[in-house]
Design a protein around this motif. Sequence first.
Motif, PDB file in Angstrom:
ATOM      1  N   SER A 168      16.594  63.000  48.566  1.00 45.02           N
ATOM      2  CA  SER A 168      17.565  61.129  47.941  1.00 45.02           C
ATOM      3  C   SER A 168      16.043  60.590  48.068  1.00 45.02           C
ATOM      4  CB  SER A 168      18.714  60.612  49.174  1.00 45.02           C
ATOM      5  OG  SER A 168      17.952  60.552  50.349  1.00 45.02           O
ATOM      6  N   ASP A 169      15.128  60.672  48.979  1.00 46.08           N
ATOM      7  CA  ASP A 169      13.937  59.551  48.840  1.00 46.08           C
ATOM      8  C   ASP A 169      12.578  59.911  47.465  1.00 46.08           C
ATOM      9  OD1 ASP A 169      14.721  57.898  50.817  1.00 46.08           O
ATOM     10  OD2 ASP A 169      14.404  58.982  52.509  1.00 46.08           O
ATOM     11  N   PHE A 170      13.469  61.245  46.750  1.00 47.42           N
ATOM     12  CA  PHE A 170      12.298  62.039  46.330  1.00 47.42           C
ATOM     13  C   PHE A 170      11.830  61.509  44.947  1.00 47.42           C
ATOM     14  CE2 PHE A 170       9.567  65.724  43.562  1.00 47.42           C
ATOM     15  CZ  PHE A 170       8.536  64.756  44.575  1.00 47.42           C
ATOM     16  N   PHE A 171      12.895  62.271  43.881  1.00 50.43           N
ATOM     17  CA  PHE A 171      13.111  61.918  42.245  1.00 50.43           C
ATOM     18  C   PHE A 171      13.132  60.265  42.573  1.00 50.43           C
ATOM     19  CE2 PHE A 171      14.064  66.524  43.113  1.00 50.43           C
ATOM     20  CZ  PHE A 171      13.284  66.762  43.009  1.00 50.43           C
ATOM     21  N   LYS A 172      12.103  59.197  42.519  1.00 49.65           N
ATOM     22  CA  LYS A 172      11.844  58.137  42.124  1.00 49.65           C
ATOM     23  C   LYS A 172      11.347  57.998  40.624  1.00 49.65           C
ATOM     24  CE  LYS A 172      14.249  56.625  45.739  1.00 49.65           C
ATOM     25  NZ  LYS A 172      15.290  55.708  45.991  1.00 49.65           N
ATOM     26  N   THR A 173       9.662  58.370  40.432  1.00 49.73           N
ATOM     27  CA  THR A 173       9.076  58.499  39.788  1.00 49.73           C
ATOM     28  C   THR A 173       8.987  59.533  38.824  1.00 49.73           C
ATOM     29  OG1 THR A 173       7.316  58.940  40.981  1.00 49.73           O
ATOM     30  CG2 THR A 173       7.552  56.516  41.067  1.00 49.73           C
ATOM     31  N   GLU A 174       8.126  59.212  37.451  1.00 52.52           N
ATOM     32  CA  GLU A 174       8.046  60.275  36.774  1.00 52.52           C
ATOM     33  C   GLU A 174       7.041  61.778  37.466  1.00 52.52           C
ATOM     34  OE1 GLU A 174       5.775  61.793  32.881  1.00 52.52           O
ATOM     35  OE2 GLU A 174       6.490  59.646  32.507  1.00 52.52           O
ATOM     36  N   ASP A 175       6.401  60.980  38.993  1.00 50.31           N
ATOM     37  CA  ASP A 175       5.233  61.536  38.993  1.00 50.31           C
ATOM     38  C   ASP A 175       5.771  62.170  40.575  1.00 50.31           C
ATOM     39  OD1 ASP A 175       2.091  62.258  39.694  1.00 50.31           O
ATOM     40  OD2 ASP A 175       2.296  60.882  41.468  1.00 50.31           O
ATOM     41  N   ASP A 176       7.110  62.050  40.954  1.00 49.94           N
ATOM     42  CA  ASP A 176       7.520  62.523  41.398  1.00 49.94           C
ATOM     43  C   ASP A 176       8.522  64.067  41.049  1.00 49.94           C
ATOM     44  OD1 ASP A 176       6.828  61.389  43.895  1.00 49.94           O
ATOM     45  OD2 ASP A 176       8.818  59.936  43.509  1.00 49.94           O
ATOM     46  N   ALA A 177       9.129  63.984  39.607  1.00 53.37           N
ATOM     47  CA  ALA A 177       9.068  65.431  39.080  1.00 53.37           C
ATOM     48  C   ALA A 177       8.335  65.822  38.865  1.00 53.37           C
ATOM     49  CB  ALA A 177       9.671  64.493  38.500  1.00 53.37           C
ATOM     50  N   ILE A 178       7.322  66.024  38.108  1.00 51.73           N
ATOM     51  CA  ILE A 178       6.127  66.701  38.179  1.00 51.73           C
ATOM     52  C   ILE A 178       5.899  67.329  39.872  1.00 51.73           C
ATOM     53  CG2 ILE A 178       3.121  66.696  37.765  1.00 51.73           C
ATOM     54  CD1 ILE A 178       4.272  64.053  35.518  1.00 51.73           C
ATOM     55  N   GLN A 179       5.449  66.599  40.032  1.00 49.84           N
ATOM     56  CA  GLN A 179       5.173  67.542  41.971  1.00 49.84           C
ATOM     57  C   GLN A 179       6.374  68.126  42.122  1.00 49.84           C
ATOM     58  OE1 GLN A 179       4.704  64.103  44.631  1.00 49.84           O
ATOM     59  NE2 GLN A 179       2.334  63.663  44.177  1.00 49.84           N
ATOM     60  N   ALA A 180       7.455  68.173  42.001  1.00 47.17           N
ATOM     61  CA  ALA A 180       8.619  68.380  42.542  1.00 47.17           C
ATOM     62  C   ALA A 180       8.188  70.593  41.344  1.00 47.17           C
ATOM     63  CB  ALA A 180       9.753  67.981  42.426  1.00 47.17           C
ATOM     64  N   THR A 181       7.786  70.438  40.016  1.00 45.82           N
ATOM     65  CA  THR A 181       8.070  71.058  39.117  1.00 45.82           C
ATOM     66  C   THR A 181       6.975  71.943  39.721  1.00 45.82           C
ATOM     67  OG1 THR A 181       9.112  70.146  37.501  1.00 45.82           O
ATOM     68  CG2 THR A 181       7.799  71.952  36.513  1.00 45.82           C
ATOM     69  N   ASN A 182       5.545  70.983  40.181  1.00 50.32           N
ATOM     70  CA  ASN A 182       4.696  71.862  40.287  1.00 50.32           C
ATOM     71  C   ASN A 182       4.445  72.441  41.413  1.00 50.32           C
ATOM     72  OD1 ASN A 182       2.783  70.904  38.345  1.00 50.32           O
ATOM     73  ND2 ASN A 182       2.391  69.420  38.981  1.00 50.32           N
ATOM     74  N   ALA A 183       5.338  72.236  42.635  1.00 47.63           N
ATOM     75  CA  ALA A 183       5.937  72.797  44.009  1.00 47.63           C
ATOM     76  C   ALA A 183       6.484  74.484  43.143  1.00 47.63           C
ATOM     77  CB  ALA A 183       6.469  72.022  45.188  1.00 47.63           C
ATOM     78  N   ILE A 184       7.633  74.417  42.346  1.00 48.16           N
ATOM     79  CA  ILE A 184       7.958  75.960  42.735  1.00 48.16           C
ATOM     80  C   ILE A 184       7.742  76.186  41.428  1.00 48.16           C
ATOM     81  CG2 ILE A 184      10.121  75.816  41.084  1.00 48.16           C
ATOM     82  CD1 ILE A 184      12.051  73.450  41.416  1.00 48.16           C
ATOM     83  N   TYR A 185       6.608  76.154  40.900  1.00 42.37           N
ATOM     84  CA  TYR A 185       5.519  77.482  40.115  1.00 42.37           C
ATOM     85  C   TYR A 185       4.827  77.755  41.194  1.00 42.37           C
ATOM     86  CZ  TYR A 185       8.230  75.929  35.601  1.00 42.37           C
ATOM     87  OH  TYR A 185       9.350  76.123  34.510  1.00 42.37           O
ATOM     88  N   ASN A 186       4.154  77.290  41.603  1.00 45.53           N
ATOM     89  CA  ASN A 186       2.964  78.161  42.549  1.00 45.53           C
ATOM     90  C   ASN A 186       3.331  78.399  44.411  1.00 45.53           C
ATOM     91  OD1 ASN A 186       0.795  76.073  41.831  1.00 45.53           O
ATOM     92  ND2 ASN A 186       1.108  74.060  42.885  1.00 45.53           N
ATOM     93  N   PHE A 187       4.867  78.265  43.901  1.00 45.61           N
ATOM     94  CA  PHE A 187       5.523  79.660  45.259  1.00 45.61           C
ATOM     95  C   PHE A 187       5.580  80.466  44.463  1.00 45.61           C
ATOM     96  CE2 PHE A 187       9.133  81.413  47.030  1.00 45.61           C
ATOM     97  CZ  PHE A 187       8.990  81.310  48.124  1.00 45.61           C
TER      98      PHE A 187
END
Length: 51
Positions: free
Chosen positions: A32-51
Motif C-alpha cells: 500500500s506504500d510502494f506504488f506511489k511514483t513511476e520510479d516505484d513501478a520500475i523498481q518492482a518490475t526490475n525486482a521481478i526480472y532479477n529474481f
Amino acid sequence: MKKIIFSIFILSATVSCNDYLDIPVEGRTDASDFFKTEDDAIQATNAIYNF
C-alpha cells in the motif's frame, strides 16, 4: 491444583508472547506504500526480472 497452576502458566505464556509475534520484516516495503511514483513501478518490475 497442578492443573490450575499449569493452566495459568500456559495462559500467561500465550498472552505475554504477542509482542514477539508482530515483528516487521526488514527490507520489504508494504504494497500500500510502494506504488506511489513511476520510479516505484520500475523498481518492482526490475525486482521481478532479477529474481
